[in-house]
Design a protein around this motif. Structure first.
Motif, PDB file in Angstrom:
ATOM      1  N   UNK A 191      33.239  45.541  64.130  1.00  0.00           N
ATOM      2  CA  UNK A 191      32.639  44.314  63.610  1.00  0.00           C
ATOM      3  C   UNK A 191      31.274  44.672  63.019  1.00  0.00           C
ATOM      4  N   UNK A 192      31.308  45.164  61.797  1.00  0.00           N
ATOM      5  CA  UNK A 192      30.087  45.455  61.052  1.00  0.00           C
ATOM      6  C   UNK A 192      30.098  44.563  59.825  1.00  0.00           C
ATOM      7  N   UNK A 193      29.518  45.031  58.708  1.00  0.00           N
ATOM      8  CA  UNK A 193      29.589  44.242  57.484  1.00  0.00           C
ATOM      9  C   UNK A 193      31.028  43.802  57.243  1.00  0.00           C
ATOM     10  N   UNK A 194      31.928  44.779  57.268  1.00  0.00           N
ATOM     11  CA  UNK A 194      33.364  44.493  57.232  1.00  0.00           C
ATOM     12  C   UNK A 194      33.920  44.664  58.633  1.00  0.00           C
ATOM     13  N   UNK A 195      35.193  44.337  58.791  1.00  0.00           N
ATOM     14  CA  UNK A 195      35.860  44.522  60.070  1.00  0.00           C
ATOM     15  C   UNK A 195      37.041  45.452  59.902  1.00  0.00           C
ATOM     16  N   UNK A 196      37.226  46.355  60.854  1.00  0.00           N
ATOM     17  CA  UNK A 196      38.317  47.315  60.799  1.00  0.00           C
ATOM     18  C   UNK A 196      39.125  47.300  62.084  1.00  0.00           C
TER      19      UNK A 196
ATOM     20  N   UNK B  35      40.510  39.913  62.803  1.00  0.00           N
ATOM     21  CA  UNK B  35      40.847  41.239  63.330  1.00  0.00           C
ATOM     22  C   UNK B  35      42.191  41.208  64.051  1.00  0.00           C
ATOM     23  N   UNK B  36      42.427  40.143  64.797  1.00  0.00           N
ATOM     24  CA  UNK B  36      43.724  40.013  65.496  1.00  0.00           C
ATOM     25  C   UNK B  36      44.856  39.897  64.484  1.00  0.00           C
ATOM     26  N   UNK B  37      44.592  39.226  63.365  1.00  0.00           N
ATOM     27  CA  UNK B  37      45.580  39.115  62.292  1.00  0.00           C
ATOM     28  C   UNK B  37      45.881  40.511  61.729  1.00  0.00           C
ATOM     29  N   UNK B  38      44.843  41.323  61.545  1.00  0.00           N
ATOM     30  CA  UNK B  38      45.042  42.705  61.095  1.00  0.00           C
ATOM     31  C   UNK B  38      45.885  43.494  62.098  1.00  0.00           C
ATOM     32  N   UNK B  39      45.635  43.269  63.367  1.00  0.00           N
ATOM     33  CA  UNK B  39      46.318  44.021  64.426  1.00  0.00           C
ATOM     34  C   UNK B  39      47.828  43.765  64.410  1.00  0.00           C
ATOM     35  N   UNK B  40      48.245  42.627  63.870  1.00  0.00           N
ATOM     36  CA  UNK B  40      49.694  42.361  63.780  1.00  0.00           C
ATOM     37  C   UNK B  40      50.394  43.455  62.986  1.00  0.00           C
ATOM     38  N   UNK B  41      49.726  43.998  61.973  1.00  0.00           N
ATOM     39  CA  UNK B  41      50.327  45.067  61.182  1.00  0.00           C
ATOM     40  C   UNK B  41      50.537  46.316  62.027  1.00  0.00           C
ATOM     41  N   UNK B  42      49.560  46.648  62.876  1.00  0.00           N
ATOM     42  CA  UNK B  42      49.695  47.796  63.781  1.00  0.00           C
ATOM     43  C   UNK B  42      50.880  47.582  64.719  1.00  0.00           C
TER      44      UNK B  42
ATOM     45  N   UNK C 228      43.973  65.321  63.191  1.00  0.00           N
ATOM     46  CA  UNK C 228      44.131  63.900  63.483  1.00  0.00           C
ATOM     47  C   UNK C 228      44.071  63.082  62.192  1.00  0.00           C
ATOM     48  N   UNK C 229      44.674  61.890  62.234  1.00  0.00           N
ATOM     49  CA  UNK C 229      44.635  60.931  61.137  1.00  0.00           C
ATOM     50  C   UNK C 229      44.315  59.571  61.723  1.00  0.00           C
ATOM     51  N   UNK C 230      43.995  58.609  60.867  1.00  0.00           N
ATOM     52  CA  UNK C 230      43.886  57.240  61.364  1.00  0.00           C
ATOM     53  C   UNK C 230      44.383  56.259  60.316  1.00  0.00           C
ATOM     54  N   UNK C 231      45.017  55.206  60.828  1.00  0.00           N
ATOM     55  CA  UNK C 231      45.542  54.120  60.008  1.00  0.00           C
ATOM     56  C   UNK C 231      44.583  52.947  60.103  1.00  0.00           C
ATOM     57  N   UNK C 232      44.247  52.378  58.955  1.00  0.00           N
ATOM     58  CA  UNK C 232      43.227  51.332  58.879  1.00  0.00           C
ATOM     59  C   UNK C 232      43.839  50.029  58.375  1.00  0.00           C
ATOM     60  N   UNK C 233      43.545  48.956  59.090  1.00  0.00           N
ATOM     61  CA  UNK C 233      43.804  47.610  58.597  1.00  0.00           C
ATOM     62  C   UNK C 233      42.451  46.918  58.597  1.00  0.00           C
ATOM     63  N   UNK C 234      42.032  46.371  57.458  1.00  0.00           N
ATOM     64  CA  UNK C 234      40.628  45.992  57.311  1.00  0.00           C
ATOM     65  C   UNK C 234      40.468  44.594  56.735  1.00  0.00           C
ATOM     66  N   UNK C 235      39.479  43.878  57.269  1.00  0.00           N
ATOM     67  CA  UNK C 235      39.082  42.570  56.754  1.00  0.00           C
ATOM     68  C   UNK C 235      37.732  42.707  56.053  1.00  0.00           C
TER      69      UNK C 235
END
Length: 498
Positions: free
Chosen positions: A256-261, A385-392, A285-292
């Motif tokens: 939870x910064x300027x944007x949300x990840x 953020x919870x909406x983004x988490x649905x994709x994960x 390592x890699x990371x998958x991002x869903x961002x608001x």
């Protein structure tokens, strides 16, 4: 001995100094603004970043002896191309990742070249990415691209001012959409789609590579001793995950910064058309991002437009404006008495990828108070953020832990809302922002730490985790489906308004 990290964020610069055990000895912070010459545009002047760096170093100089700095690393917001002429002067203001002007170009790229782009770069085009931004310039400001002899990115421009060396790291390069993920090099076909010449792009190095030292000119300009080694660094998103201790598969970062990840660590790339895919600071390592797009930025927007009462009280009492806003939100209750906020102030990225979405408060009645509006804003960001988490969840990526970072994580109330909306314990790393992560990279690059994991294990500290409150979990579980339904109902209305 100090390690210095410089973070050139979207809305401000932060500089942090630590020792080899990870203890913070000083910090400096300075804000800068994005210009919005047209609706949906967002641009910045590169010189503003350097002014902010100098201001931060002036603050830091009051706390530590800068002559004892042994190494520096720089990070910054990604996707933002600094176009420079043959004299290394900026050709035009920098189009920022929040800018939405290239929506038509992004849609066209996906329709006509989506398979090539996704196969090569592991992402789909969106206005966030450099590729559609450059395509927009090629059509609307072709003279800017004709004058461009060098392309750098936010942190790389600042580092060039420090060292006179042009380069970027491979994680930053992935944020352009003209990078070949399999080959780990620039992609000529994608550069052609962007309307740029590949030769203007910088050399590629690793995030921990020492790229140069502080020049005599930079020493005079920034007040740093000449000769200090400067490590390349990387994007702020990658370095934040790293600094927060997300160094194993299954660790999930909520930012939870300027944007949300919402970022989940994986042991291999998992490209998906609805997400962003990056390699990690830790090799392998890699990371998958869903961002608001707007998280804490929403709070700052509310503060600037409607927060004069808190601003005045902060001036009288010495308390922080955001703490006073938290006090107001706490006088409301979970669910804000049925008031909902959708934080689409700059359109939206995941999970909708719709630049035409608009922010809204929904459900207001005569009984609602200003406290409810502030509470609804905090909750709306977390719902996003919870909406983004649905994709994960839909991708079925394993998640073993939730770590909260960003300016919003400093708020006890906002952190509790996160725990309650997600219904899970929240781990709170201390001192884990991007500038802190750059300090660690400075140490890795210069041999203070044996490798990336060693730096985190020696320096990471955590506060007490925050546990969800069952009554609030139940209340938010009922509210979240309403939040998503409001989006579904109003999405077409937002587009018509646009």
């Amino acid at each position: 001995m100090y390690l210095l990290g410089i973070d050139i964020g979207t809305s401000g610069c932060k500089v942090t100094a630590i020792d080899a055990s990870g203890v913070v000895h000083g910090e400096g912070f300075a804000e800068y603004e994005s210009a919005q010459p047209h609706p949906g545009w967002a641009e910045q002047n590169p010189e503003d970043w350097c002014v902010a760096v100098r201001a931060c170093l002036d603050q830091l100089r009051e706390k530590i002896d800068l002559k004892k700095v042994d190494a520096i690393a720089v990070d910054g917001s990604t996707h933002n191309a600094v176009l420079l002429d043959k004299h290394m002067q900026p050709v035009r203001p920098v189009i920022m990742w929040t800018d939405q002007r290239s929506a038509a170009e992004a849609a066209e790229l996906n329709a006509e070249h989506g398979e090539l782009i996704f196969k090569t770069a592991y992402q789909m085009a969106a206005p966030t990415w450099t590729l559609p931004q450059m395509l927009w310039l090629s059509r609307h400001e072709p003279e800017a691209l004709r004058k461009t002899e060098h392309m750098l990115f936010v942190k790389d421009y600042v580092r060039w001012r420090l060292t006179a060396v042009c380069c970027t790291d491979k994680i930053e390069a992935q944020g352009t959409l003209f990078f070949d993920m399999a080959r780990q090099d620039w992609s000529e076909p994608l550069c052609e789609l962007a309307g740029i010449r590949q030769e203007i792009l910088p050399d590629l190095v690793n995030p921990t590579t020492v790229t140069g030292t502080i020049t005599e000119q930079a020493a005079r300009e920034f007040g740093l001793p000449a000769g200090i080694p400067v490590v390349c660094g990387t994007s702020d998103a990658a370095i934040e995950d790293y600094a927060a201790g997300a160094i194993e598969p299954g660790s999930l970062i909520l930012k939870m910064a300027t944007a949300g990840n919402v970022n989940v660590m994986t042991d291999k790339p998992v490209p998906n058309a609805r997400t962003l895919t990056y390699s990690h600071v830790v090799p392998g390592l890699w990371f998958t991002v869903v961002a608001t797009n707007c998280a804490a930025r929403s709070q700052r927007w509310f503060r600037d437009l409607f927060g004069q009462a808190e601003i005045d009280e902060a001036a009288r009492t010495g308390r922080k404006v955001y703490d006073l806003m938290d006090d107001a939100a706490a006088r409301s209750s979970a669910g804000a008495h049925g008031l909902f906020f959708h934080p689409y102030l700059l359109g939206e990225r995941a999970p909708y990828w719709d630049p035409k979405l608009r922010a809204s408060f929904v459900g207001a009645t005569m009984r609602h108070t200003r406290d409810d509006f502030i509470r609804a804003l905090l909750e709306g960001v977390v719902f996003s953020l919870r909406d983004c988490f649905r994709t994960i969840e839909e991708m079925q990526l394993p998640v073993n832990e939730l770590r909260l970072i960003g300016g919003g994580a400093k708020s006890e109330l906002w952190t509790q809302i996160v725990a309650d909306v997600f219904g899970r314990e929240i781990i709170r790393p201390s001192g884990c922002d991007a500038s802190y992560g750059s300090c660690l990279l400075a140490g890795v690059g210069t041999g203070v730490f044996s490798d990336e994991r060693d730096a985190v294990k020696k320096c990471l500290r955590e506060r007490e985790p925050v546990k969800p409150q069952p009554d609030n979990v139940a209340r938010y579980a009922k509210a979240f489906p309403l939040y998503t339904r409001i989006h579904d109902v109003l999405a077409d209305v937002y587009r018509e308004i646009d």
